[in-house]
Design a protein around this motif. Structure first.
Motif, PDB file in Angstrom:
ATOM      1  N   LEU A   1       0.832  -1.198   0.000  1.00  0.00           N
ATOM      2  CA  LEU A   1       0.000   0.000   0.000  1.00  0.00           C
ATOM      3  C   LEU A   1       0.873   1.258   0.000  1.00  0.00           C
ATOM      4  O   LEU A   1       1.981   1.266   0.563  1.00  0.00           O
ATOM      5  CB  LEU A   1      -0.911  -0.002   1.238  1.00  0.00           C
ATOM      6  CG  LEU A   1      -1.856  -1.204   1.393  1.00  0.00           C
ATOM      7  CD1 LEU A   1      -2.658  -1.089   2.688  1.00  0.00           C
ATOM      8  CD2 LEU A   1      -2.794  -1.324   0.200  1.00  0.00           C
ATOM      9  N   ASN A   2       0.339   2.310  -0.595  1.00  0.00           N
ATOM     10  CA  ASN A   2       1.042   3.588  -0.671  1.00  0.00           C
ATOM     11  C   ASN A   2       1.020   4.266   0.698  1.00  0.00           C
ATOM     12  O   ASN A   2      -0.049   4.623   1.206  1.00  0.00           O
ATOM     13  CB  ASN A   2       0.368   4.471  -1.730  1.00  0.00           C
ATOM     14  CG  ASN A   2       1.188   5.700  -2.036  1.00  0.00           C
ATOM     15  OD1 ASN A   2       2.004   6.137  -1.220  1.00  0.00           O
ATOM     16  ND2 ASN A   2       0.976   6.252  -3.215  1.00  0.00           N
ATOM     17  N   ALA A   3       2.177   4.467   1.274  1.00  0.00           N
ATOM     18  CA  ALA A   3       2.265   4.977   2.648  1.00  0.00           C
ATOM     19  C   ALA A   3       1.613   6.343   2.810  1.00  0.00           C
ATOM     20  O   ALA A   3       1.073   6.657   3.873  1.00  0.00           O
ATOM     21  CB  ALA A   3       3.729   5.033   3.083  1.00  0.00           C
TER      22      ALA A   3
ATOM     23  N   PHE B   1      -2.039   6.669   4.335  1.00  0.00           N
ATOM     24  CA  PHE B   1      -2.414   6.117   5.647  1.00  0.00           C
ATOM     25  C   PHE B   1      -1.641   6.808   6.766  1.00  0.00           C
ATOM     26  O   PHE B   1      -0.410   6.862   6.739  1.00  0.00           O
ATOM     27  CB  PHE B   1      -2.137   4.613   5.685  1.00  0.00           C
ATOM     28  CG  PHE B   1      -2.804   3.870   4.559  1.00  0.00           C
ATOM     29  CD1 PHE B   1      -4.144   3.543   4.641  1.00  0.00           C
ATOM     30  CD2 PHE B   1      -2.101   3.543   3.413  1.00  0.00           C
ATOM     31  CE1 PHE B   1      -4.774   2.895   3.598  1.00  0.00           C
ATOM     32  CE2 PHE B   1      -2.714   2.885   2.360  1.00  0.00           C
ATOM     33  CZ  PHE B   1      -4.063   2.559   2.451  1.00  0.00           C
ATOM     34  N   ALA B   2      -2.392   7.324   7.747  1.00  0.00           N
ATOM     35  CA  ALA B   2      -1.742   7.978   8.888  1.00  0.00           C
ATOM     36  C   ALA B   2      -1.402   6.971   9.989  1.00  0.00           C
ATOM     37  O   ALA B   2      -0.394   7.107  10.678  1.00  0.00           O
ATOM     38  CB  ALA B   2      -2.662   9.061   9.444  1.00  0.00           C
TER      39      ALA B   2
ATOM     40  N   ASP C   1      -6.121   3.028   9.881  1.00  0.00           N
ATOM     41  CA  ASP C   1      -6.533   3.442   8.525  1.00  0.00           C
ATOM     42  C   ASP C   1      -6.379   2.280   7.546  1.00  0.00           C
ATOM     43  O   ASP C   1      -7.190   2.097   6.642  1.00  0.00           O
ATOM     44  CB  ASP C   1      -5.679   4.619   8.048  1.00  0.00           C
ATOM     45  CG  ASP C   1      -5.975   5.899   8.804  1.00  0.00           C
ATOM     46  OD1 ASP C   1      -7.032   5.955   9.470  1.00  0.00           O
ATOM     47  OD2 ASP C   1      -5.141   6.826   8.732  1.00  0.00           O
ATOM     48  N   ILE C   2      -5.314   1.507   7.722  1.00  0.00           N
ATOM     49  CA  ILE C   2      -5.067   0.355   6.839  1.00  0.00           C
ATOM     50  C   ILE C   2      -6.136  -0.710   7.056  1.00  0.00           C
ATOM     51  O   ILE C   2      -6.666  -1.279   6.097  1.00  0.00           O
ATOM     52  CB  ILE C   2      -3.661  -0.215   7.102  1.00  0.00           C
ATOM     53  CG1 ILE C   2      -2.603   0.789   6.639  1.00  0.00           C
ATOM     54  CG2 ILE C   2      -3.482  -1.579   6.416  1.00  0.00           C
ATOM     55  CD1 ILE C   2      -1.186   0.395   6.961  1.00  0.00           C
TER      56      ILE C   2
ATOM     57  N   VAL D   1       1.934   4.987  10.966  1.00  0.00           N
ATOM     58  CA  VAL D   1       2.699   4.142  10.046  1.00  0.00           C
ATOM     59  C   VAL D   1       3.454   5.038   9.064  1.00  0.00           C
ATOM     60  O   VAL D   1       3.044   6.174   8.808  1.00  0.00           O
ATOM     61  CB  VAL D   1       1.791   3.158   9.287  1.00  0.00           C
ATOM     62  CG1 VAL D   1       1.254   2.092  10.211  1.00  0.00           C
ATOM     63  CG2 VAL D   1       0.647   3.896   8.593  1.00  0.00           C
ATOM     64  N   LYS D   2       4.545   4.476   8.532  1.00  0.00           N
ATOM     65  CA  LYS D   2       5.367   5.262   7.597  1.00  0.00           C
ATOM     66  C   LYS D   2       5.895   4.361   6.493  1.00  0.00           C
ATOM     67  O   LYS D   2       5.800   3.112   6.581  1.00  0.00           O
ATOM     68  CB  LYS D   2       6.521   5.916   8.354  1.00  0.00           C
ATOM     69  CG  LYS D   2       7.472   4.932   8.995  1.00  0.00           C
ATOM     70  CD  LYS D   2       8.543   5.647   9.765  1.00  0.00           C
ATOM     71  CE  LYS D   2       9.608   4.676  10.293  1.00  0.00           C
ATOM     72  NZ  LYS D   2       9.067   3.513  11.033  1.00  0.00           N
TER      73      LYS D   2
END
Lengths: 73, 223
Positions: free
Chosen positions: A20-22, A25-26, A30-31, A58-59
Motif C-alpha cells: 500500500l502507498n504509505a 495512511f496515517a 486506517d489500513i 505508520v510510515k
C-alpha cells in the motif's frame, strides 16, 4: 510503500500480502479500514514485528501484520 | 530410573524427572486442548493434575478431542480425563473437578498449583483465569486453536498477555477445529510448561503462532 501481511482467515478475499502507498495512511487503523476488516476481526496488530495499537502511526517501509482472534480449545 | 521413564532420558535429566514428579499442574478445560495436555502430562510423569471441566462429551467433539470416544458420549470430560490418567500413569495424583470456571471459584481451583494450563474455549473464561493466575503469582501456559491455526504462550504474573491477545471488541468468527490442530498446540504448551517447571530458560510473553494450512510459523514478542 507499506507491506501488509495478512494471516489465517483475514486472507480470505484479500490475499496474503498487500503493498500500500504509505502517503494514504496515517495510522494502522486506517489500513484496517481500507482493507474492510471489521475491528473485532483483528486481535493482533504488529508493526515491524512488535505489538502495536490501531492508532499507532505508520510510515514508508513499515511492515504491518494482522492476525484474527484465535480462541477455541 | 524406573522403566516407565527410560525414554525421557537424556532429553530430560533424572534430576529433572524427579522435579516433575513433585509438581502440581491445573488443567482448565478437558476438551480438544485439555485431552492432549492431560495425556502428555501423565506420560511425562507430572506429580499431580487437577482437571476442570463442566461439560460432557458430545458427538461434535469426536473429530478432534483425544479423550472423546463413542462409548463416552454423555460422560463428564473431567472424569474421563482422570480415568485416562489412571490408566496411563497410576503414579500421578489426579483429581477431576466437574464445574464451570467462574470468578467465584477460580482462586480456590488454582490454589497450591505450580502452573496452570489453559485449555479453555472462550475469551471470557480465559480472561477470568489469566487474571486469577496473575493475582496468585502462578504462570499460565496459554493455548488456543481455530481451524488450521493455533497459538501458545507462557503468561507470567503481571504481563497482561491475554488482554493483549483479546482486545475488548474481539470476537471468535471461525468455530471450526481440525483433528491435528489441538495436538500441535498442546505439544507446544507442554514443552513450555515442562521447561518452566524444571527451571530451564523459557521465553515468556512471546506468542508462538502456527498456521498448519500454509506451514507458517511466527514468533511474536507481545510484552
Amino acid at each position: 510503500m507499506i507491506e501488509v501481511r495478512l494471516f489465517a482467515t483475514l486472507r480470505e478475499g484479500r490475499g496474503k500480502i498487500q503493498m500500500l502507498n504509505a502517503s494514504e495512511f496515517a495510522c494502522a487503523g486506517d489500513i484496517i479500514r481500507h482493507l474492510d476488516i471489521p475491528t473485532e476481526e483483528v486481535a493482533i496488530l504488529l508493526i515491524n514485528g512488535f505489538h502495536q495499537k490501531p492508532e499507532t502511526p505508520v510510515k514508508d517501509g513499515d511492515i504491518v501484520a494482522l492476525f484474527p482472534p484465535v480462541g477455541g480449545g | 530410573m524406573e522403566s516407565r521413564y527410560e525414554r525421557n532420558i537424556p532429553a530430560l535429566s533424572e534430576a529433572e524427572c524427579t522435579i516433575l514428579k513433585e509438581k502440581r499442574v491445573l488443567v482448565v478445560g478437558c476438551g480438544g486442548l485439555g485431552g492432549h495436555l492431560i495425556d502428555m502430562l501423565a506420560r511425562i510423569g507430572i506429580g499431580a493434575i487437577r482437571a476442570v471441566d463442566s461439560d460432557v462429551f458430545e458427538a461434535s467433539n469426536l473429530n478432534r478431542q483425544l479423550l472423546c470416544e463413542v462409548p463416552l458420549l454423555g460422560v463428564s470430560k473431567a472424569q474421563a480425563a482422570a480415568e485416562r490418567v489412571r490408566r496411563v500413569n497410576p503414579e500421578v495424583d489426579v483429581e477431576a473437578i466437574v464445574t464451570l470456571l467462574t470468578e467465584d471459584n477460580v482462586r480456590t481451583l488454582l490454589k497450591g498449583f505450580d502452573a496452570v494450563l489453559d485449555g479453555l474455549d472462550n475469551i471470557q473464561s480465559r480472561k477470568i483465569l489469566a487474571k486469577a493466575c496473575s493475582e496468585a503469582g502462578i504462570p499460565c501456559i496459554y493455548g488456543a486453536v481455530s481451524g488450521w491455526v493455533c497459538q501458545a504462550a507462557v503468561s507470567m504474573p503481571g504481563d497482561h498477555l491475554i488482554d493483549l491477545l483479546y482486545p475488548e471488541e474481539a470476537t471468535l468468527k471461525d468455530k471450526s477445529v481440525l483433528s491435528f490442530t489441538p495436538s500441535m498446540c498442546a505439544s507446544m504448551q507442554i514443552s513450555l510448561c515442562v521447561k518452566l517447571l524444571v527451571g530451564r530458560p523459557v521465553e515468556t510473553g512471546t506468542l508462538y503462532y502456527f498456521d498448519l494450512l500454509h506451514q507458517e510459523f511466527e514468533t511474536i514478542p507481545m510484552v
